[in-house]
Design a protein around this motif. Structure first.
Motif, short mmCIF file in Angstrom:
data_model
loop_
_atom_site.label_atom_id
_atom_site.label_comp_id
_atom_site.label_asym_id
_atom_site.label_seq_id
_atom_site.Cartn_x
_atom_site.Cartn_y
_atom_site.Cartn_z
N GLU A 41 5.87 10.66 -28.33
CA GLU A 41 4.45 10.40 -28.55
C GLU A 41 4.07 10.66 -30.01
OE1 GLU A 41 1.20 8.99 -26.15
OE2 GLU A 41 3.33 9.28 -25.78
N GLU A 42 4.75 11.64 -30.62
CA GLU A 42 4.43 12.01 -32.00
C GLU A 42 5.34 11.32 -33.02
OE1 GLU A 42 4.86 16.20 -31.67
OE2 GLU A 42 2.81 16.52 -30.92
N ASN A 43 6.33 10.55 -32.55
CA ASN A 43 7.25 9.82 -33.43
C ASN A 43 7.48 8.43 -32.85
OD1 ASN A 43 8.46 12.08 -35.42
ND2 ASN A 43 8.23 12.97 -33.39
N LYS A 103 0.43 15.69 -24.47
CA LYS A 103 0.19 14.29 -24.83
C LYS A 103 1.04 13.35 -23.98
CE LYS A 103 -0.69 15.63 -29.64
NZ LYS A 103 -0.20 15.58 -31.04
N SER A 111 -1.02 9.52 -31.42
CA SER A 111 -0.58 10.89 -31.68
C SER A 111 0.53 11.00 -32.71
CB SER A 111 -0.09 11.53 -30.36
OG SER A 111 -1.13 11.54 -29.41
N ASP A 112 1.03 9.88 -33.19
CA ASP A 112 2.12 9.91 -34.17
C ASP A 112 1.74 10.81 -35.35
OD1 ASP A 112 3.49 8.77 -36.75
OD2 ASP A 112 4.72 8.10 -35.08
N LEU A 113 2.62 11.73 -35.69
CA LEU A 113 2.30 12.76 -36.68
C LEU A 113 2.08 12.18 -38.07
CD1 LEU A 113 4.73 15.59 -35.54
CD2 LEU A 113 2.28 15.39 -35.10
N ILE A 114 2.91 11.22 -38.47
CA ILE A 114 2.74 10.62 -39.80
C ILE A 114 1.45 9.80 -39.84
CG2 ILE A 114 3.72 8.98 -41.44
CD1 ILE A 114 6.47 9.87 -40.57
N TRP A 115 1.21 9.05 -38.77
CA TRP A 115 -0.01 8.23 -38.71
C TRP A 115 -1.25 9.14 -38.74
CZ3 TRP A 115 -1.31 3.13 -38.80
CH2 TRP A 115 -2.60 2.79 -38.38
N SER A 116 -1.24 10.21 -37.93
CA SER A 116 -2.38 11.11 -37.85
C SER A 116 -2.64 11.78 -39.19
CB SER A 116 -2.14 12.19 -36.79
OG SER A 116 -1.95 11.60 -35.53
N GLU A 117 -1.56 12.16 -39.88
CA GLU A 117 -1.72 12.78 -41.20
C GLU A 117 -2.28 11.79 -42.19
OE1 GLU A 117 -1.52 15.98 -43.86
OE2 GLU A 117 -1.21 15.91 -41.69
#
Length: 654
Positions: free
Chosen positions: A377-379, A557, A630-636
């Motif tokens: 979900e985060e990648n 998530k 929830s993708d970490l790079i996208w969210s950042e």
């Protein structure tokens, strides 16, 4: 008293033998004097030099006989009933020596005295050893933990003897539900009914109960453990009968009863024909061979005599571990299978193509996937590339080189997915279904099942670690449920399902009844002899309420409250009682390929909204639990200025 025990235990071996010689000499003399007193009914003989000389000569000769018979080679705390045979022989010879000594010294000993002497020597010398053994085995003297053994059969007796010789546990009672064994004395311990366990635990100070019934069915084991859970006893077990027979474990290797012991079912005997159909004498490849499912598939495949087993894995350490294990197993069991470790990713088309072509692979089990829901979900991009396009590449290579059978390891999370991982696995199923619709000699099939016990990332290892750390045990929701199956059973069923495939089949494994995770957490705490209690927040933890708090943290998530195995409600039976086949919607390869091209472009451009839109467009029935990405790079990226966001996206693409 413990000081005496420590002093005696600390003596050297030679000093202990000297102590035994002195005590035995005294006992032989006392036995002779006792026999004389019983016969003459007086002690006037004590003043007769000839009789005293006979006593001391007999004692010296008897010690020599005992030593020749090997009496002093055994450690006293480990003696068994066999020592009585040695003592008996020595006592009889001692009687003969007494008679001969009497004649030599002209002591005039009555003829009945040697026989009485032999009986007394047997009772005193033998009795002293068993008294000493019991003294040294007393848990108060040696610091052992008192335990109750559940099972008074052959395994229980073997465990009893093993523990007597060990340093950790002291058996204080036997328990068995067999009424014919109750009230008997086995191995020196009384056998009680299970209803006496609570009373025995309190009176004997036992905090641990050991299950010693290796052949017990899982259903019966579950019933026994449930009856013990509320007694606040730590429950341990010996290995299963199959592990003992195969030599993988010893009966004395105790471990805490785990959820795996209770949740798994008694497996249905596998069909030998189905197990060997796609493996025996063939060249088999397992992708993701170092994972939980992939590794167990390899173990099961090895037993079916493949010509070659190709281990395809991208983790160097995982590949090394499974290759070493299988090579050792093959050597130990005498298998002739060639084991080939190939380091590579299923995303690398050229690597896959060369591996399948070089070794002439005939059967592929595709287990390589990113499966941890929150991580995928985060990648998102890597999850899509590995699970979808990795599957696309390996199916293309399989078709190109005429692989006979291709079996995809799928998941219940592919059914009406609420997360990226489940969606990628459903698209992987669509790829296999589409490949099966094309003209091909390769038989494509999919096997869908739920959680497997003991797999990496499973809730059970996490709960165990939290309990060992003293808590809290974290639970995402009070009502969450999951299906569970043991890894060996799941792997055997996967192999058998693949053997029944005709092309495009979606097989669904019968996972049994769903398990409420709250009940699972409660049971696991109780299995450690601890008391669980519920809290809504970490701030509410109060040690006076129990030993281990169970804290509800909220769904993660993409997580669902419950999982499903079927999209439709039309499963059909197969020749195996725990394998069904389902008819699921599919797409022709031409239509699917066009969508996959767009999906690949979206991955390349790091366009996550487009990826989500494509999942909604495909017949995946994607139902996300939240609207946010929830993708970490996208969210950042979306939390920083546009110029920085552009740099982050460019870096991700590169």
């Amino acid at each position: 008293m413990s000081d005496v025990t420590s002093f005696l235990a600390g003596l050297s071996r030679r000093s202990k033998i000297k102590l035994q010689l002195i005590s035995d000499a005294m006992l032989v003399i006392v036995s002779f004097f006792g026999a004389m007193a019983l016969r003459l009914e007086s002690f006037h003989f004590l003043f007769d030099i000839g009789i005293l000389g006979t006593a001391f000569l007999t004692a010296l000769l008897t010690l020599a006989v005992f030593k020749a018979c090997g009496l002093y080679r055994a450690l006293v705390r480990y003696v068994t009933g066999k020592v009585l045979v040695t003592v008996g022989k020595g006592a009889l010879i001692s009687a003969v020596l007494l008679y001969v000594s009497s004649l030599i010294l002209d002591a005039g000993i009555p003829r009945s005295v040697p026989f009485m002497h032999a009986v007394l020597v047997f009772l005193t010398v033998g009795g002293l050893r068993f008294f000493a053994r019991q003294f040294f085995r007393n848990p108060e003297q040696v610091g052992k933990r008192p335990v109750i053994i559940y099972g008074a059969g052959e395994a229980g007796l073997q465990l009893l003897n093993s523990l007597f010789h060990g340093r950790d546990y002291q058996p204080v009672a036997l328990v068995d539900d067999n009424e014919h064994l109750q009230n008997l004395t086995i191995g020196g311990l009384h056998v009680y009914a299970p209803s006496d366990i609570e009373r025995l635990a309190k009176s004997r100070g036992a905090k641990v109960i050991l299950l010693a019934i290796p052949s017990m069915s899982r259903q019966r084991r579950r019933e026994v453990v449930e009856s013990l859970e509320d007694l606040h006893l730590e429950i341990k077990t010996i290995p299963g009968i199959s592990e003992i027979i195969s030599g993988k474990a010893k009966i004395s290797e105790l471990r805490t009863v785990t959820a795996e012991d209770l949740l798994g079912r008694d497996p249905v005997a596998p069909d030998p024909e189905l197990l060997s159909h796609t493996i025996d004498g063939k060249i088999v490849m397992v992708s993701g061979a170092g994972g939980s499912i992939g590794g167990e598939l390899c173990r099961q495949i090895l037993t079916q005599n493949p010509h070659t087993l190709v281990l395809y894995e991208m983790s160097e350490f995982a590949l090394y571990a499974i290759e070493s294990e299988l090579t050792e197993a093959a050597k130990r069991m005498g298998y002739q299978t060639r084991i080939v470790p190939i380091l590579g990713s299923v995303q690398h088309a050229r690597r896959l193509d060369m591996a399948i072509k070089t070794f002439g692979v005939q059967t592929i089990y595709h287990a390589a996937a990113y499966k941890h829901v929150p991580l995928v979900e985060e990648n998102v991009i890597e999850g899509v590339r590995n699970n979808i396009f990795g599957t696309l590449e390996i199916t293309r290579a399989a078709r190109k080189h005429g692989v006979e059978n291709f079996i995809l390891i799928s998941t219940d999370k592919a059914v009406r997915p609420t997360n990226i991982m489940g969606s990628t696995k459903r698209v992987a199923e669509l790829i296999c279904q589409a490949q099966a619709r094309e003209t091909s000699t390769t038989v494509f099939s999919m096997v869908r099942f739920g959680n497997v016990l003991g797999s990496s990332g499973s809730v059970i290892p996490r709960f165990s670690a939290q309990i060992e750390a003293g808590g809290p045990v974290t639970l995402t929701h009070l009502d969450i449920t999951r299906y569970f199956m043991t890894i060996p059973e799941a792997s055997q069923l996967v192999i058998q399902a693949g053997a029944m495939a005709k092309g495009g089949d979606v097989f669904v494994l019968d996972m049994g009844e769903p398990v409420k995770i709250l009940d699972l957490a409660m049971s696991m705490v109780k299995l450690h002899g601890l008391t669980p209690y519920l809290v809504e927040d970490v701030a509410q933890i109060a040690p006076e309420n129990g030993d281990i708090p169970i804290c509800v943290t909220g769904l993660r998530k993409g997580e669902k409250l419950y999982e499903e195995l079927l999209i439709g409600n039309n499963p059909s039976p197969t020749r195996h009682p725990r394998i069904m086949t389902a008819s699921e919607v599919s797409l022709p390869m031409k239509d699917l390929a066009a969508v996959l091209d767009r999906l690949l472009a979206a991955c390349t451009n790091f366009d996550l909204p487009e990826i989500i839109a494509i999942f909604h467009e495909l017949p995946v029935d994607y139902r996300p639990s939240h609207d946010d990405i929830s993708d970490l790079i996208w969210s950042e990226g979306i939390s920083v200025p546009a110029q920085t966001h552009l740099k982050i996206v460019e870096a991700a693409n590169s």
